[in-house]
Design an enzyme around this catalytic site. Structure first.
Site, PDB file in Angstrom:
ATOM      1  N   CYS A  14      -5.626  10.379 -66.920  1.00  0.00           N
ATOM      2  CA  CYS A  14      -6.515   9.433 -66.226  1.00  0.00           C
ATOM      3  C   CYS A  14      -5.664   8.566 -65.268  1.00  0.00           C
ATOM      4  O   CYS A  14      -4.738   7.876 -65.717  1.00  0.00           O
ATOM      5  CB  CYS A  14      -7.243   8.562 -67.232  1.00  0.00           C
ATOM      6  SG  CYS A  14      -8.047   9.544 -68.529  1.00  0.00           S
TER       7      CYS A  14
ATOM      8  N   CYS B  90     -17.277  -0.455 -83.395  1.00  0.00           N
ATOM      9  CA  CYS B  90     -17.317   0.473 -82.271  1.00  0.00           C
ATOM     10  C   CYS B  90     -15.961   1.186 -82.266  1.00  0.00           C
ATOM     11  O   CYS B  90     -14.946   0.586 -82.633  1.00  0.00           O
ATOM     12  CB  CYS B  90     -17.514  -0.300 -80.965  1.00  0.00           C
ATOM     13  SG  CYS B  90     -17.495   0.750 -79.495  1.00  0.00           S
TER      14      CYS B  90
ATOM     15  N   ARG C 121     -21.642  -4.953 -70.121  1.00  0.00           N
ATOM     16  CA  ARG C 121     -20.401  -5.656 -70.474  1.00  0.00           C
ATOM     17  C   ARG C 121     -19.466  -5.800 -69.288  1.00  0.00           C
ATOM     18  O   ARG C 121     -19.117  -4.836 -68.624  1.00  0.00           O
ATOM     19  CB  ARG C 121     -19.680  -4.924 -71.607  1.00  0.00           C
ATOM     20  CG  ARG C 121     -18.364  -5.607 -71.979  1.00  0.00           C
ATOM     21  CD  ARG C 121     -17.706  -4.991 -73.172  1.00  0.00           C
ATOM     22  NE  ARG C 121     -18.581  -5.051 -74.316  1.00  0.00           N
ATOM     23  CZ  ARG C 121     -18.676  -4.116 -75.244  1.00  0.00           C
ATOM     24  NH1 ARG C 121     -17.929  -3.049 -75.165  1.00  0.00           N
ATOM     25  NH2 ARG C 121     -19.485  -4.268 -76.256  1.00  0.00           N
TER      26      ARG C 121
ATOM     27  N   CYS D 185     -14.115  -3.463 -81.775  1.00  0.00           N
ATOM     28  CA  CYS D 185     -13.958  -2.127 -81.190  1.00  0.00           C
ATOM     29  C   CYS D 185     -12.535  -1.646 -81.428  1.00  0.00           C
ATOM     30  O   CYS D 185     -11.578  -2.383 -81.188  1.00  0.00           O
ATOM     31  CB  CYS D 185     -14.216  -2.174 -79.683  1.00  0.00           C
ATOM     32  SG  CYS D 185     -15.793  -2.912 -79.259  1.00  0.00           S
TER      33      CYS D 185
ATOM     34  N   CYS E 167      -4.669   4.849 -66.045  1.00  0.00           N
ATOM     35  CA  CYS E 167      -4.334   4.430 -67.408  1.00  0.00           C
ATOM     36  C   CYS E 167      -2.834   4.387 -67.698  1.00  0.00           C
ATOM     37  O   CYS E 167      -2.137   5.399 -67.593  1.00  0.00           O
ATOM     38  CB  CYS E 167      -5.014   5.369 -68.402  1.00  0.00           C
ATOM     39  SG  CYS E 167      -4.686   4.871 -70.105  1.00  0.00           S
TER      40      CYS E 167
ATOM     41  N   CYS F 267      -0.598   9.265 -74.624  1.00  0.00           N
ATOM     42  CA  CYS F 267      -1.800  10.101 -74.495  1.00  0.00           C
ATOM     43  C   CYS F 267      -1.520  11.307 -73.584  1.00  0.00           C
ATOM     44  O   CYS F 267      -0.929  11.165 -72.517  1.00  0.00           O
ATOM     45  CB  CYS F 267      -2.954   9.271 -73.944  1.00  0.00           C
ATOM     46  SG  CYS F 267      -4.487  10.220 -73.851  1.00  0.00           S
TER      47      CYS F 267
ATOM     48  N   CYS G 163     -22.046   3.613 -76.228  1.00  0.00           N
ATOM     49  CA  CYS G 163     -21.441   2.653 -75.307  1.00  0.00           C
ATOM     50  C   CYS G 163     -20.793   3.496 -74.213  1.00  0.00           C
ATOM     51  O   CYS G 163     -19.874   4.271 -74.487  1.00  0.00           O
ATOM     52  CB  CYS G 163     -20.396   1.820 -76.054  1.00  0.00           C
ATOM     53  SG  CYS G 163     -19.471   0.709 -74.974  1.00  0.00           S
TER      54      CYS G 163
HETATM   55  S1  SF4 Z   1      -7.964   6.461 -70.579  1.00  0.00           S
HETATM   56 FE1  SF4 Z   1      -5.779   6.566 -71.153  1.00  0.00          FE
HETATM   57  S2  SF4 Z   1      -5.826   6.679 -73.377  1.00  0.00           S
HETATM   58 FE2  SF4 Z   1      -7.889   7.221 -72.673  1.00  0.00          FE
HETATM   59  S3  SF4 Z   1      -7.884   9.431 -72.464  1.00  0.00           S
HETATM   60 FE3  SF4 Z   1      -7.290   8.621 -70.439  1.00  0.00          FE
HETATM   61  S4  SF4 Z   1      -5.036   8.570 -70.483  1.00  0.00           S
HETATM   62 FE4  SF4 Z   1      -5.741   8.778 -72.608  1.00  0.00          FE
END
Ligand code: SF4
Length: 339
Positions: A74, A145, A277, A114, A77, A70, A205
């Site tokens: 974040c 979802c 949840r 999901c 993550c 990705c 959600c």
């Molecule tokens: S949570 Fe992870 S997968 Fe989702 S947008 Fe952020 S970096 Fe990408």
């Protein structure tokens, strides 16, 4: 227990907000957080019983249909390409693979399936494959979802037309803390996608993550922001940070588990008709804390062995815990209406 008498005896704090259209201030949510634990849980349980069968829990299964690689940053993550974790960049799954996983989840008792993809947002050709997945999973009689990142104009309508029930898009944390966790997008970007999801007629959600080193005021800010959405989300996932080596948040001071339970209770009180949840982080939680979360108003869990890329309690262990607590799966038509 008689619900009316239980409500009559519930502590008075925040009564003034319950039938009011007034917004939740951060200070009012902080007041809830500051209640004695027993009073807070009692209040949350009373409100929970007003709106739901207190012994029914909705079961969702989450499948990562496109893992890793990705471009977003974040801080929590392991799927962000820029962090050195052991999550590999995989291709988008085939429709057949997804349908097989959904069928297996249905056999194990899940009513909602999901599908999550590690994208900033879906490209049109990828969205078309996801649309085929949604149609096929709907064909199995399951609620659907998807969590695919930010949507371009028209994409939410395409998902709705395919039969998608819910779109997951978390606001993660309170606005003032957002820039500490994510820099490749703003929270306003997220809110823009949520508007499109609502306008398309999809159920929302939307929740957040705690345990990222934020203050209690920030947690209260997250809950207030969710509760003040008009309408508030039908489904509110509350995640406890799962610390993964290689991500910037690895090594963060863990949250006191009772503070997590308080967060569940605050979500229940401020969003009485939402399905709340108990999401990521459940594997590291004791069964006692999970039971307290159910008492505090959590009424949905992710069910299955994997939660995107991190672990989740095995199905048999969950079934045994449900049996010990006298909990049962919620029928899908009872889940998630805030109107
Ligand atoms: S949570 Fe992870 S997968 Fe989702 S947008 Fe952020 S970096 Fe990408």
């Amino acid at each position: 227990m008689d619900v009316t008498s239980l409500n009559e005896r519930a502590p008075a704090c925040a009564d003034k907000y319950r039938n009011s259209t007034s917004k939740w201030t951060v200070a009012a949510v902080e007041e809830l957080y500051a209640l004695p634990f027993n009073d807070l849980i009692y209040r949350a349980q009373a409100i929970h019983r007003d709106h739901f069968d207190a012994n029914a829990v909705q079961l969702s299964t989450l499948l990562s249909i496109k893992t890793g690689g990705c471009p977003e940053d974040c801080g929590y993550c392991p799927q962000a390409a820029r962090y050195h974790t052991d999550v590999d960049n995989e291709a988008l799954m085939s429709v057949g693979e997804v349908v097989a996983a959904a069928r297996c989840a249905r056999e194990k008792g899940a009513t909602r399936f999901c599908m999550g993809a590690a994208w900033r947002g879906p490209k049109q050709r990828d969205l078309e494959r996801v649309i085929d997945m949604v149609k096929a999973v709907r064909g199995l009689g399951m609620e659907t979802c998807a969590t695919l990142g930010m949507l371009k104009p028209g994409q939410a309508q395409q998902l709705k037309a395919a039969g998608l029930d819910y779109y997951n898009h978390n606001i993660d944390t309170a606005p003032e803390f957002y820039g500490e966790i994510i820099r490749t997008r703003t929270q306003d970007d997220r809110l823009g996608t949520l508007d499109q999801v609502r306008e398309a007629g999809l159920h929302v959600c939307c929740g957040g993550i705690v345990g990222m080193g934020e203050s209690r005021r920030t947690r209260a800010g997250l809950i207030a922001q969710l509760a003040n959405m008009d309408p508030y989300p039908e489904s509110v996932p509350i995640n406890n940070l799962v610390q993964v080596e290689g991500t910037p948040l690895h090594g963060t001071e863990p949250l006191d588990p009772f503070e997590f339970v308080r967060t569940i209770a605050c979500a229940r009180i401020t969003m009485p008709r939402a399905v709340v949840r108990l999401s990521a982080g459940r594997q590291d939680m004791s069964e006692g804390i999970q039971a307290l979360c159910f008492l505090a108003g959590a009424n949905s869990i992710f069910y299955g062995e994997k939660l995107l890329t991190t672990g989740n309690p095995e199905v048999e262990k969950d079934a045994a815990l449900f049996a010990r607590l006298g909990l049962r799966p919620m029928e899908s038509e009872n889940a998630g209406s805030n109107r």
